[in-house]
Every structure is written in C-alpha cells, then in structure tokens.
Design a protein around this motif. Structure first.
Motif, PDB file in Angstrom:
ATOM      1  N   MET B   1       4.578  -9.148  43.197  1.00 41.72           N
ATOM      2  CA  MET B   1       3.836  -8.901  44.432  1.00 41.72           C
ATOM      3  C   MET B   1       2.774  -9.982  44.639  1.00 41.72           C
ATOM      4  SD  MET B   1       1.350  -5.976  45.807  1.00 41.72           S
ATOM      5  CE  MET B   1       1.694  -4.625  44.760  1.00 41.72           C
ATOM      6  N   ILE B   2       2.665 -10.459  45.880  1.00 39.77           N
ATOM      7  CA  ILE B   2       1.613 -11.440  46.108  1.00 39.77           C
ATOM      8  C   ILE B   2       0.375 -10.763  46.668  1.00 39.77           C
ATOM      9  CG2 ILE B   2       3.064 -13.479  46.370  1.00 39.77           C
ATOM     10  CD1 ILE B   2       2.742 -13.082  49.422  1.00 39.77           C
ATOM     11  N   ARG B   3      -0.754 -11.331  46.305  1.00 36.05           N
ATOM     12  CA  ARG B   3      -2.023 -10.801  46.803  1.00 36.05           C
ATOM     13  C   ARG B   3      -2.594 -11.780  47.820  1.00 36.05           C
ATOM     14  NH1 ARG B   3      -5.909  -7.446  43.605  1.00 36.05           N
ATOM     15  NH2 ARG B   3      -6.769  -9.310  42.616  1.00 36.05           N
ATOM     16  N   ILE B   4      -2.921 -11.242  48.989  1.00 36.13           N
ATOM     17  CA  ILE B   4      -3.475 -12.053  50.067  1.00 36.13           C
ATOM     18  C   ILE B   4      -4.831 -11.488  50.450  1.00 36.13           C
ATOM     19  CG2 ILE B   4      -3.133 -12.826  52.451  1.00 36.13           C
ATOM     20  CD1 ILE B   4      -0.130 -12.759  51.933  1.00 36.13           C
ATOM     21  N   PHE B   5      -5.814 -12.357  50.499  1.00 36.14           N
ATOM     22  CA  PHE B   5      -7.198 -11.929  50.753  1.00 36.14           C
ATOM     23  C   PHE B   5      -7.580 -12.249  52.196  1.00 36.14           C
ATOM     24  CE2 PHE B   5      -6.623 -12.820  46.328  1.00 36.14           C
ATOM     25  CZ  PHE B   5      -7.297 -11.800  45.664  1.00 36.14           C
ATOM     26  N   VAL B   6      -8.067 -11.238  52.904  1.00 39.45           N
ATOM     27  CA  VAL B   6      -8.534 -11.419  54.284  1.00 39.45           C
ATOM     28  C   VAL B   6      -9.922 -10.784  54.376  1.00 39.45           C
ATOM     29  CG1 VAL B   6      -8.039 -11.037  56.731  1.00 39.45           C
ATOM     30  CG2 VAL B   6      -6.143 -11.191  55.091  1.00 39.45           C
ATOM     31  N   PRO B   7     -10.919 -11.530  54.862  1.00 41.11           N
ATOM     32  CA  PRO B   7     -12.276 -10.955  54.929  1.00 41.11           C
ATOM     33  C   PRO B   7     -12.352  -9.778  55.896  1.00 41.11           C
ATOM     34  CG  PRO B   7     -12.328 -13.328  55.283  1.00 41.11           C
ATOM     35  CD  PRO B   7     -10.894 -12.920  55.319  1.00 41.11           C
ATOM     36  N   ASP B   8     -13.210  -8.817  55.571  1.00 44.80           N
ATOM     37  CA  ASP B   8     -13.489  -7.783  56.567  1.00 44.80           C
ATOM     38  C   ASP B   8     -14.961  -7.816  56.969  1.00 44.80           C
ATOM     39  OD1 ASP B   8     -14.823  -6.534  54.526  1.00 44.80           O
ATOM     40  OD2 ASP B   8     -13.797  -4.615  54.728  1.00 44.80           O
ATOM     41  N   ASP B   9     -15.607  -8.949  56.734  1.00 41.97           N
ATOM     42  CA  ASP B   9     -16.962  -9.181  57.243  1.00 41.97           C
ATOM     43  C   ASP B   9     -16.934  -9.063  58.767  1.00 41.97           C
ATOM     44  OD1 ASP B   9     -19.744 -10.697  56.768  1.00 41.97           O
ATOM     45  OD2 ASP B   9     -18.737 -11.574  58.492  1.00 41.97           O
ATOM     46  N   SER B  10     -18.005  -8.507  59.346  1.00 38.43           N
ATOM     47  CA  SER B  10     -17.950  -8.252  60.788  1.00 38.43           C
ATOM     48  C   SER B  10     -17.837  -9.535  61.602  1.00 38.43           C
ATOM     49  CB  SER B  10     -19.141  -7.406  61.240  1.00 38.43           C
ATOM     50  OG  SER B  10     -20.346  -8.038  60.926  1.00 38.43           O
ATOM     51  N   ALA B  11     -18.408 -10.645  61.108  1.00 40.48           N
ATOM     52  CA  ALA B  11     -18.269 -11.916  61.845  1.00 40.48           C
ATOM     53  C   ALA B  11     -16.808 -12.366  61.842  1.00 40.48           C
ATOM     54  CB  ALA B  11     -19.169 -12.986  61.240  1.00 40.48           C
ATOM     55  N   ALA B  12     -16.160 -12.263  60.672  1.00 46.04           N
ATOM     56  CA  ALA B  12     -14.741 -12.642  60.596  1.00 46.04           C
ATOM     57  C   ALA B  12     -13.909 -11.734  61.501  1.00 46.04           C
ATOM     58  CB  ALA B  12     -14.251 -12.552  59.151  1.00 46.04           C
ATOM     59  N   ARG B  13     -14.261 -10.454  61.522  1.00 41.68           N
ATOM     60  CA  ARG B  13     -13.529  -9.516  62.377  1.00 41.68           C
ATOM     61  C   ARG B  13     -13.773  -9.807  63.851  1.00 41.68           C
ATOM     62  NH1 ARG B  13     -15.317  -3.899  60.704  1.00 41.68           N
ATOM     63  NH2 ARG B  13     -13.769  -3.270  62.231  1.00 41.68           N
ATOM     64  N   SER B  14     -14.934 -10.373  64.165  1.00 41.27           N
ATOM     65  CA  SER B  14     -15.253 -10.650  65.572  1.00 41.27           C
ATOM     66  C   SER B  14     -14.393 -11.762  66.141  1.00 41.27           C
ATOM     67  CB  SER B  14     -16.734 -11.000  65.725  1.00 41.27           C
ATOM     68  OG  SER B  14     -16.976 -12.368  65.434  1.00 41.27           O
ATOM     69  N   VAL B  15     -13.722 -12.511  65.265  1.00 39.84           N
ATOM     70  CA  VAL B  15     -12.797 -13.541  65.740  1.00 39.84           C
ATOM     71  C   VAL B  15     -11.379 -13.270  65.241  1.00 39.84           C
ATOM     72  CG1 VAL B  15     -14.477 -15.357  66.213  1.00 39.84           C
ATOM     73  CG2 VAL B  15     -13.620 -15.078  63.873  1.00 39.84           C
TER      74      VAL B  15
END
Ligand SMILES: Cc1cc2nc3c(=O)[nH]c(=O)nc-3n(C[C@H](O)[C@H](O)[C@H](O)COP(=O)(O)O)c2cc1C
Ligand code: SF4
Ligand code: FES
Lengths: 163, 515
Positions: B1-15
């Motif tokens: 299984m591969i692990r992929i990291f995606v931020p959930d910081d509100s600034a990152a979510r805002s874009v």
C-alpha cells in the motif's frame, strides 16, 4: 450559522437550555452567546433577560457583552454568510477592489444582505494572508479569492437546501 | 500500500486540498491518504507527498485539474512537471531552522504516537522530574522572550507566578492572533496541537497552576476544533486532567472562543473576555502574574512562546540560546503575507534580515511589479522602505529603527499601494477595534481618520499634516494600551517614508465620495 442537527427553539427556552448546559456559569457568557447564535441564527432579544436570570447577572451586563463583540447579532441575517477580509495583506492583493466588485454583483453594501440572501461582512484577517485575498463562505475558507470564485461558492451555498 | 500525504491545514484547504485528497482517494483506492498539517510553503499548496523507501517526494502546487496525469506519476513517485523532489532538499526549507515547526506538516496532527516518535513529550517528561523553580530557571536561562509582541522574558513571568501562594493559579494561552500577516499560531494549532498542550503542561508544572485556558479567536474555527480534539486525546492518554502525567497534580485545560474583537489579544482584555465580560483593557498594576484571571495569579503567553518551551526542556537552555543574536535568542517563525510570490512560514534564528525573508524566501512581489513597502509586525507595526530591508530582525535592532517585530508577520506591498489609503486604514482599524476605555484612542482614531481623509482630498494639506502629527503624539503618550499607543507607528512611518502619497492637489469641484 444555524445548527442543522437541532430544531430551532424559541429564544427564551433555547437560552435557558444553553445556560444550563454551561452550568449557569457567568464566566461562560461568551460561549453561551456563541451557542445560542449557532442554534438560532442570532441572539434573540427575549434571550437577554433569560440569560441574565440564569447567570445571576444584570440585564445591562449581558447586553453590554452582546454589543461589545463584533460577532454577535441581534437580528436574523441572510441564508449565507460571506466574510470578506479587509486586513492589510488582503488589501495588498486587491481586497478593496474585490469587495467593491462582489458588492456590486450582489447589489448590497458591506454589512448588508443581498436580495438573494447573502450577508456580506468585513473581517480583519482570516489567517490566510499568504493566499490573499481571503474570504469565508458559510465558514468555508477561500484563498486567492476572485469575484468569479466567490460567485461560484455563493451560488453553491445558496442552492443547498434551506436549514 | 502506498501512503500519500495531503495537508488539511485551512490555508491548504482554501486552495483545494480537500478536492485533491478526494480525487486521489477516488482514483487510487489502494492508497492510504494521510492528512497532516502544512509544512508552511503556502505558495506550493496543495503540496502532495508520496512515501518512498528513500523518504517522501513532494508535488505541488497540485490543483484538481492536474490530477488526471499526476495520478500516473504518484504511485511510483515518478517524473511530472509538478514534482519537487524531497521537500527537505528544497532551498526554501533547507535554509530554515525549524525548531518549533519541526513536526508541522510531517505528522498527522492528532496522532499522539507519531508525535512521540518525532520527539514529542520529551520536554514534559523532563519537566516532570524537576522542581517548579528549576523549570522556571531553565526557561529564563534559554533567553526565551514572549512571541506575542512585547518580548518580555518568559522565565521572569513564570517565576513571578511560581512565587505567588494562592489556592488556584492559571495558564492562559493567547491564541487571538489578530495581526494581518500573522498566521503561525493558527498553523501550529492546526498542524501540531500537542506541542502547544505540552508547553502549557510544562508551564503548569513550573508555576503550580491547575487551570489552563486557550483563548482562540473565532475567525479560526478549524484551530478551535483541532485544539478541542487534541485536548481530548491528551486527557485520555493521561497527560491532562486530574493527574498530569502521573505527577498527582491536576491540570484542567479548555478552549475559550473569542468573538471578533482585535483588542482581546491584549492580555488584560483577553482575561476579561475569558471571564465572560466585555473585552475592555484593565489598568496595570496589578500585573496578571499577581492578579490575573478571576484575580488569581496567571501566566499569559502567546502560542509560539509556549510551543518553544518543550524543546528547551528536552534539549537544554543552552541548545536554544545558541540560536539568535544578542538578547533575541532562539528562532522566530516569520510569516510572509500580502503581495509576495512565495508566501509562507519561515522559521529562522533572530538576526535574519527582512530582505532575506522577503526577497530570498519570498521571491519578491507576487505581481512581479517593484517592491514598495512592507509592514512589519501587524497593523500596529511600521511600514519600512527598501533601504530598511537590511535591518536584522531582532527585538532591539527593529526598535532602534522605530519599527517592531510584533508577532513576526510581514506584509508585502508592490508599487501600486497608496500609502495615504494605508495611513487612513490604520486609523480606521483603531476606530473599529478600540475598546473605548481611554479618550486619546477612542476619539483620536476617529479624528485621525477624518483628518487623513481631508489630506487625501487636498484640503489644507500642510495644516492637516501637522494636525495628524499632533494627534499621533497624543495617542502615543496618552493611550492606556498599545492599541492607541502604537497606531501612530504605521501612520507616521507612511507619512515620513512616502510623503509624495500625501501631497495631494485640492480636488476639483466634483464631490469626492468618502469611503
Ligand atoms: C492591541 C493588542 C493586541 C495584542 N494581540 C495579541 C495577540 O493577538 N496575541 C498575543 O499573543 N499577544 C497579543 N498582544 C500582546 C499581549 O498583550 C501579551 O503581551 C502577550 O500575550 C504575552 O505573551 P508573551 O509574553 O508570550 O508574548 C497584544 C497586545 C495589544 C496591546
Ligand atoms: S488605547 Fe484604545 S484599546 Fe487600549 S485601553 Fe485605550 S481605548 Fe482601549
Ligand atoms: S489579512 Fe486577510 S487573511 Fe490575513
């Protein structure tokens, strides 16, 4: 924003219930006002004497707190809340022009509610200054906002079933 | 299984980070999507990382539109125009000194095991074996100063509270972060909330406090939710509550929401607000360390101050003190905002220059037009011009130059900025946010705004300029707190550095619409 999980209560009884949840603690007054506003959409006038009674405070004291903070409102607002940032970082990226454009498109001034139910409010920094200009549509943060992106977000929010 | 990291910081979510995460999850069902905070390169958000045996490989900025062809490259960390390589090797990160923000963007914010695996809780464990006075001494020895703006030595404040004998004491974290250009508190609370809790628990052990409060502005709902959840995790793990980490001592921590008042960042106003009152500034003395929340001894510290403490306890005061210059020890998380090409959070030892931050890290303006000015330290901070950018960013050097570090926020403007409008705005902001307790601030702000408006309309410019200077002097000398006291800083710096923006010809006959 009204909380969809709970049916709106009449102001006074909602106030009593929320105060009780906070142990009728006068130090929790701001939390209580937030909770009430979330449940009812605003802080209804008949809630003030109830809160004062429950917390053993004077009415004037509760009223003073209610009116001191920019967040609290005493009358209902539009279905959708649009916060537009006027902080310096957003101004550096054209916030004032964006605000003018959005207000013109909605036909309402800053602080007013448009005919289709969007209440447009100024806010002073949303902590998204590197991706300015910033806005929130019903709590959802939007970075690098443009009039077009905001239109799309507002239309989506307006088309959600009424709460 | 591969692990992929995606931020959930509100600034990152805002874009678009949520859309990107959902897109990846839908099309690579075998991938485990791990949501983290943001590493702080906000210009690269959403930044997606893939785990490989050699470490993580980053791609960014990824928009949902990039996904179709990016999805072929992601599983093997293969080539793609958005491929950035290992994030640590990007000069933007490699040139930083991440102490406080070492974990942010790397670990899932609410994963306590990951927090510990990356060095978390070492400071608190060390503190549990120490006397309160020794903890205060270590913090004093590190040279740590308050990151909320005033730069007061943290160890002295803690020692004062430690020395009070009172049935109940408090630790209040000031997370009101109202300054435009500043978002480090927000990023830390969203991305590494346990670090703040650990710092507060150490403060409690040091001072004998049993009650903890985090006052978070309502403009940060994501941070409020994250801190609330993190407190629950720490309670369940036994690090908070009736028995702090097996010490037999209680430390009860809770979150209190602000309600949209900038002045509630001022500590005494914040204390009133936590007590459920109007956020009016209190006269000093007494200081909060002696009579603070509910009249009881209280530590008030900024998020970044408290978050710097665990490392000081874990690695020793000398380790921390070795960073920085003179009396400005350690590192400062600076944040770039406004018209800047590569905006984000840069943690560097004190002494870095504003030019290195704005031009080196920030890459100049976002518009590509010439730089004109930057405002340092938020809405009460000074505007500086190009020649001043070589100033070292430390408390003393900036104060000497008539500027201030504030909370470390830097707002960049290109040559289209109208400094007359910015001076007017400084007064308007004070007018909107004044708590109303003292006349120089309450009345001065309104008079100041009106007078600048006259200047901008070309009315009696010379006389009105003198009036603005006089008003500023009055506000500076006569205000009870720095809201009224420092509003002259942006106004006068704009006036002195850019007089051409105030030298207006009288307007022609047509009515100039006041804003
Ligand atoms: C108008 C005004 C606003 C302030 N806003 C903040 C703020 O948002 N966050 C903060 O930590 N300190 C703020 N401060 C500074 C606080 O009064 C106080 O000095 C600080 O919280 C102490 O913590 P520290 O020693 O860790 O910096 C503000 C001060 C003033 C006068
Ligand atoms: S300077 Fe302004 S904000 Fe500060 S106490 Fe006076 S009126 Fe209140
Ligand atoms: S100034 Fe607009 S988000 Fe900070």
């Amino acid at each position: 924003m009204p909380n969809p999980a709970r049916p709106p209560l009449e102001g006074a009884s909602a106030a009593r219930e929320i105060c009780a949840r906070h142990g009728d603690d006068p130090a929790a007054l701001i939390e209580i006002l937030h909770d009430l506003q979330e449940a009812e959409g605003h802080v209804p006038p008949d809630a003030v004497p109830e809160i004062a009674l429950a917390l053993n405070l004077g009415r004037a004291e509760v009223h003073g707190v209610l009116t001191f903070y920019h967040d609290f409102r005493q009358a209902p607002e539009g279905r959708v809340e649009l916060q537009l940032c006027r902080g310096e970082s957003c101004q550096a990226m054209g916030a004032e022009a964006l605000i003018a454009a959005v207000c013109a498109r909605r036909g309402a001034a800053l602080g007013e509610t448009s005919a289709d139910g969007v209440t447009i409010k100024p806010v002073y920094c949303l902590g998204n200054c590197a991706l300015a200009p910033a806005a929130r549509v019903d709590g959802r943060l939007i970075g690098r906002a443009s009039a077009e992106r905001l239109d799309a977000a507002l239309d989506a929010a307006l088309s959600e079933p009424a709460r | 299984m591969i692990r992929i990291f995606v931020p959930d910081d509100s600034a990152a979510r805002s874009v678009g980070a949520d859309e990107v995460a959902a897109g990846i999850a839908a099309r690579i069902p075998s991938a485990e999507i791990v949501r983290t905070g943001s590493r702080g390169a906000l210009w690269l958000e959403p930044m997606v990382e893939v785990e490989t045996p050699q470490g993580r490989i980053a791609y960014g900025p990824v928009t949902p539109a990039d996904l179709p062809d990016l999805l072929d490259a992601l599983p093997s960390a293969g080539p793609h125009p958005l491929r950035l390589g290992p994030p640590e090797d990007l000069p933007w990160f490699a040139d930083q000194q991440r102490l406080t923000f070492a974990r942010c963007g790397i670990t899932p914010p609410l994963d306590l095991a990951a927090y510990e695996a990356h060095g978390g809780l070492a400071g608190l464990r060390a503190a549990l074996g120490m006397e309160g006075a020794a903890i205060c001494a270590a913090v004093l020895d590190s040279g740590l100063r308050g990151r909320g703006g005033a730069g007061f030595p943290t160890g002295i404040k803690w020692k004062t509270v430690h020395e009070q004998s009172a049935p109940r004491k408090h630790v209040c974290c000031n997370a009101d972060e109202g300054d435009s250009g500043a978002y480090a508190d927000r990023m830390l609370m969203e991305g590494d909330p346990f670090l703040l809790i650990e710092g507060m628990a150490i403060a409690a052990l040091a001072t004998g406090a049993t009650e903890g409060w985090i006052y978070i502005r309502s403009e940060y709902p994501e941070a409020i939710a994250r801190m609330t959840a993190a407190i629950e995790v720490m309670e369940r793990a036994g690090w908070l509550g009736e028995d702090l980490g097996g010490s037999g001592r209680a430390f009860r921590l809770r979150v209190r929401r602000g309600a949209g008042a900038y002045i509630c960042g001022e500590e005494s106003s914040m204390l009133n607000s936590i007590e459920g009152r109007r956020g009016v500034v209190r006269a000093k003395p007494p200081i909060p360390a002696i009579a603070g929340l509910f009249g009881e001894p209280t530590v008030v510290n900024n998020v970044l101050t408290l978050a710097a403490v665990p490392l000081i306890l874990a690695k020793g005061a000398a380790f921390y003190r070795d960073y920085g210059v003179g009396r400005s020890t350690g590192t400062q998380p600076f944040t770039l905002g406004g018209n800047v090409a590569r905006g984000g959070l840069i943690e560097k030892a004190f002494g870095v220059t504003a030019r290195e931050l704005i031009e080196g890290f920030g890459g100049g303006t976002a518009s590509g037009r010439p730089f004109r000015t930057a405002q340092l330290g938020g809405p009460l901070g000074a505007y500086v011009c190009d020649e001043q950018l070589d100033l070292p960013m430390d408390y003393e050097a900036l104060a000497e130059a008539g500027a201030m570090l504030g909370h470390g926020g830097i707002t960049v403007f290109d040559d289209t900025v109208d400094m007359g409008a910015m001076a007017r705005f400084a007064f308007e902001f004070c007018e909107i946010e004044s708590c109303g307790k003292c006349t120089p601030c309450r009345v001065g702000a309104t008079r100041g705004r009106e007078t600048v408006e006259k200047i901008l309309r070309g009315e009696n410019v010379a006389a009105n300029m003198v009036l603005v200077e006089d008003l500023c002097e009055l506000m500076r000398d006569g205000s009870l707190c720095a809201m009224g006291g420092l509003t002259p800083m942006p106004v006068l710096s704009a006036l002195r550095l850019f007089p051409e923006d105030f030298d207006r010809a009288p307007a022609p006959v047509t009515e100039h619409a006041a804003e």
